[in-house]
Scaffold this motif. Structure first.
Motif, mmCIF file in Angstrom:
data_model
loop_
_atom_site.group_PDB
_atom_site.id
_atom_site.type_symbol
_atom_site.label_atom_id
_atom_site.label_comp_id
_atom_site.label_asym_id
_atom_site.label_seq_id
_atom_site.Cartn_x
_atom_site.Cartn_y
_atom_site.Cartn_z
ATOM 1 N N ARG A 352 0.817 -1.214 0.000
ATOM 2 C CA ARG A 352 0.000 0.000 0.000
ATOM 3 C C ARG A 352 0.853 1.267 0.000
ATOM 4 N NH1 ARG A 352 -2.091 -3.716 3.295
ATOM 5 N NH2 ARG A 352 -0.946 -2.928 5.086
ATOM 6 N N ILE A 353 2.048 1.168 0.575
ATOM 7 C CA ILE A 353 2.904 2.348 0.724
ATOM 8 C C ILE A 353 4.338 1.966 0.368
ATOM 9 C CG2 ILE A 353 3.753 4.114 2.318
ATOM 10 C CD1 ILE A 353 1.316 3.503 4.087
ATOM 11 N N LEU A 354 5.012 2.827 -0.362
ATOM 12 C CA LEU A 354 6.452 2.682 -0.585
ATOM 13 C C LEU A 354 7.155 3.791 0.174
ATOM 14 C CD1 LEU A 354 6.945 1.906 -4.405
ATOM 15 C CD2 LEU A 354 7.092 0.341 -2.477
ATOM 16 N N ASN A 355 8.016 3.417 1.085
ATOM 17 C CA ASN A 355 8.774 4.415 1.845
ATOM 18 C C ASN A 355 10.259 4.093 1.806
ATOM 19 O OD1 ASN A 355 7.030 6.408 2.857
ATOM 20 N ND2 ASN A 355 6.279 5.047 4.454
ATOM 21 N N PHE A 356 11.056 5.127 1.681
ATOM 22 C CA PHE A 356 12.506 5.000 1.761
ATOM 23 C C PHE A 356 12.958 5.592 3.088
ATOM 24 C CE2 PHE A 356 11.639 4.557 -2.653
ATOM 25 C CZ PHE A 356 12.659 3.781 -3.186
ATOM 26 N N LEU A 357 13.715 4.805 3.850
ATOM 27 C CA LEU A 357 14.179 5.274 5.148
ATOM 28 C C LEU A 357 15.563 5.910 5.037
ATOM 29 C CD1 LEU A 357 13.124 2.368 7.534
ATOM 30 C CD2 LEU A 357 11.786 4.319 6.711
ATOM 31 N N ARG A 358 15.859 6.764 5.995
ATOM 32 C CA ARG A 358 17.168 7.405 6.081
ATOM 33 C C ARG A 358 17.582 7.451 7.545
ATOM 34 N NH1 ARG A 358 16.202 12.476 8.046
ATOM 35 N NH2 ARG A 358 14.138 13.376 7.669
ATOM 36 N N ILE A 359 18.794 7.922 7.778
ATOM 37 C CA ILE A 359 19.262 8.082 9.153
ATOM 38 C C ILE A 359 18.393 9.130 9.848
ATOM 39 C CG2 ILE A 359 21.192 8.868 10.580
ATOM 40 C CD1 ILE A 359 23.066 7.704 8.453
ATOM 41 N N PRO A 360 17.856 8.829 11.035
ATOM 42 C CA PRO A 360 16.919 9.745 11.706
ATOM 43 C C PRO A 360 17.541 11.106 12.037
ATOM 44 C CG PRO A 360 16.821 7.551 12.678
ATOM 45 C CD PRO A 360 18.005 7.554 11.766
ATOM 46 N N ASP A 361 16.673 12.100 12.190
ATOM 47 C CA ASP A 361 17.108 13.481 12.433
ATOM 48 C C ASP A 361 17.823 13.654 13.762
ATOM 49 O OD1 ASP A 361 16.174 14.346 10.026
ATOM 50 O OD2 ASP A 361 14.239 15.057 10.801
ATOM 51 N N TYR A 362 17.558 12.761 14.732
ATOM 52 C CA TYR A 362 18.197 12.981 16.034
ATOM 53 C C TYR A 362 19.689 12.653 16.007
ATOM 54 C CZ TYR A 362 16.491 8.112 16.422
ATOM 55 O OH TYR A 362 16.178 6.799 16.183
ATOM 56 N N PHE A 363 20.169 12.064 14.917
ATOM 57 C CA PHE A 363 21.613 11.976 14.706
ATOM 58 C C PHE A 363 22.009 13.236 13.928
ATOM 59 C CE2 PHE A 363 20.439 7.531 15.326
ATOM 60 C CZ PHE A 363 21.386 7.146 16.259
ATOM 61 N N THR A 364 22.278 14.287 14.659
ATOM 62 C CA THR A 364 22.369 15.623 14.073
ATOM 63 C C THR A 364 23.500 15.774 13.061
ATOM 64 O OG1 THR A 364 23.668 16.305 16.012
ATOM 65 C CG2 THR A 364 21.289 16.745 16.050
ATOM 66 N N VAL A 365 24.523 14.931 13.147
ATOM 67 C CA VAL A 365 25.620 14.976 12.173
ATOM 68 C C VAL A 365 25.346 14.029 11.017
ATOM 69 C CG1 VAL A 365 28.075 14.543 11.796
ATOM 70 C CG2 VAL A 365 27.319 15.680 13.899
ATOM 71 N N LEU A 366 25.076 12.781 11.323
ATOM 72 C CA LEU A 366 24.920 11.764 10.285
ATOM 73 C C LEU A 366 23.621 11.891 9.502
ATOM 74 C CD1 LEU A 366 26.340 8.604 12.093
ATOM 75 C CD2 LEU A 366 27.472 10.086 10.447
ATOM 76 N N LYS A 367 22.662 12.706 9.965
ATOM 77 C CA LYS A 367 21.411 12.867 9.215
ATOM 78 C C LYS A 367 21.635 13.607 7.904
ATOM 79 C CE LYS A 367 19.961 17.379 10.978
ATOM 80 N NZ LYS A 367 18.891 18.144 11.614
ATOM 81 N N ASP A 368 22.771 14.294 7.769
ATOM 82 C CA ASP A 368 23.073 15.038 6.553
ATOM 83 C C ASP A 368 23.058 14.108 5.337
ATOM 84 O OD1 ASP A 368 24.952 16.328 4.451
ATOM 85 O OD2 ASP A 368 24.616 17.939 5.886
ATOM 86 N N LYS A 369 22.569 14.618 4.218
ATOM 87 C CA LYS A 369 22.418 13.813 3.012
ATOM 88 C C LYS A 369 23.728 13.152 2.588
ATOM 89 C CE LYS A 369 19.686 15.419 -0.097
ATOM 90 N NZ LYS A 369 19.084 16.208 -1.215
ATOM 91 N N LYS A 370 24.842 13.848 2.780
ATOM 92 C CA LYS A 370 26.128 13.296 2.331
ATOM 93 C C LYS A 370 26.587 12.113 3.178
ATOM 94 C CE LYS A 370 28.963 16.516 5.063
ATOM 95 N NZ LYS A 370 29.978 17.610 5.008
#
Length: 413
Positions: A352-370
């Motif tokens: 029903r849903i397609l979602n792509f996960l990423r590193i969560p925002d509370y990892f303030t350094v690693l959440k960056d796209k790079k």
């Protein structure tokens, strides 16, 4: 009695065929690896997820521990967590265990599969993990913290193939070739192709493929209103770790783009967006393999019970060294729709849903796209921080002395 271990001594090594990452000190997990070793310096001891030279691989690990991380071998107080490919056998795990205890004198060892760590790094325990590496692309499914071995699919296409294909495209650009011929210090080779491919924002792989038109002709009816819905997450995952593929493509993309290379400005045409086409159309390289969308579908279909499959599609994780190419999730999302079943009557097994996960925002350094390709690294840091606090969770030197290398199978994922 096992030695009391301290967080500042915990070591993580994320093994790779082209690059191996490592770091020490898990008191702060919100950081990229402090050591990145180019495996070319060791003649690539790992090829296509298989260990081909144990001696060179041991040399690499020795260099990381005692040169890069400055660990004292005579009094080694640093347990090591190794993130390894799922394809490695029990015998290989045992040999690794033997090397680290007998050659490196570590106080503890833990071995974990990379797909599982990728899921943990994105704040999930279930998901479909796509690892786009330099030599191949691995697709794995994790369900409730267990890697589903029957759902492992490997596409023999990776970054090296993208470079070869991109070089072919560059050589067909007469304007580009003529310009290169006027520059005596530049050669049209794989190094140039790789440099251009890896520049941020140069290759936008969802451009120019008419995939929006293709999707419109075969809509996944139940997904039309939810595919881009980053707030529609079930089971309390929350929206902070959802990656919206539609945010990754700029609306203003020029036909040609200028790239600085060795002090010269090179103009690259729109064919640059086709650099990852082999992953979606292996036949253009004369490689017999299912495409990435088809492999993802097969991986999910191999999971039982069928009711778990929709949840798998809600947690897609794209990682690996080549995963940073712009708009890759968008192209995956749109092309995967064409492979998925769709019906007016939604059942428990229908996505029903397609979602792509990423590193969560509370990892303030690693959440960056790079840093998104560091999800496996982050997951390894998190697991190391947990398992090395209690000797019941990892293989200690006492365990090894009592039971030998096979004890590694009693304390690992």
């Amino acid at each position: 009695m096992s030695l009391a271990l301290r967080e500042e001594n915990f070591v993580v090594i994320n093994v790779g065929s082209s690059y191996t990452m490592a770091g020490i000190g898990m008191h702060d997990t919100n950081k990229p690896p402090s050591v990145i070793v180019n495996m070319e310096e060791y003649d690539y001891p790992i090829k296509e997820n298989a260990i081909v030279d144990w001696t060179k691989l041991e040399e690499c690990w020795h260099h990381i521990l005692f040169k890069e991380l400055n660990i004292k071998k005579s009094r080694n107080e640093s347990p090591v967590l190794l993130a390894v490919p799922v394809q490695w056998s029990k015998l290989e795990h045992e040999r690794i265990t033997q090397i680290f205890f007998e050659s490196f004198n570590v106080p503890g060892v833990y071995i974990a599969p990379q797909p599982l760590l990728s899921a943990f790094g994105c704040g999930s325990v279930t998901g479909l993990i796509v690892d786009v590496g330099s030599q191949m692309t691995d697709i794995n499914v994790v369900v409730d913290s267990l890697v589903q071995s029957q759902s492992n699919f490997t596409i023999p296409i990776g970054g090296n193939h993208f470079d070869d294909y991109f070089l072919q495209l560059l050589k067909k650009d007469d304007q580009f070739v003529q310009h290169i011929n006027t520059l005596p210090d530049i050669t049209l080779d794989l190094a140039l192709a790789r440099f251009v491919r890896e520049q941020p924002g140069v290759c936008v792989v969802s451009v120019g493929h008419n995939i929006e038109k293709a999707a419109a002709t075969e809509p996944l009816s139940m997904m039309d209103d939810t595919l881009a819905g980053e707030d529609i997450i079930e089971d309390g995952l929350g929206g902070e770790n959802v990656r919206n593929p539609d945010d990754e493509e700029s609306s203003d993309i020029p036909e040609r783009i200028n790239v600085e290379y060795k002090g010269h400005t090179l103009s690259i045409g729109s064919y640059r967006h086709r650099v990852m086409d082999p992953l979606f159309m292996p036949e253009i390289l004369d490689i017999e393999s299912p495409s990435l969308p088809e492999s993802m579908r097969l991986a999910a279909m191999n999971c039982e019970p069928p009711e778990i499959r929709p949840k798998i599609w809600e947690s897609i994780i794209v990682t690996g060294g080549c995963s940073q190419t712009q708009a890759l999730p968008k192209r995956i999302k749109t092309e995967v729709q064409l492979f998925l079943p769709h019906s007016e009557n939604t059942g428990d097994t229908q996505p029903r849903i397609l979602n792509f996960l990423r590193i969560p925002d509370y990892f303030t350094v690693l959440k960056d796209k790079k840093y998104q390709h560091f999800s496996t690294w982050l997951g390894a840091e998190i697991v190391a921080k947990l398992v090395f606090m209690d000797a019941k969770n990892y293989v200690s030197k006492v365990d090894y002395n009592e039971s030998g290398p096979s004890v590694i199978h009693t304390k690992s994922y």
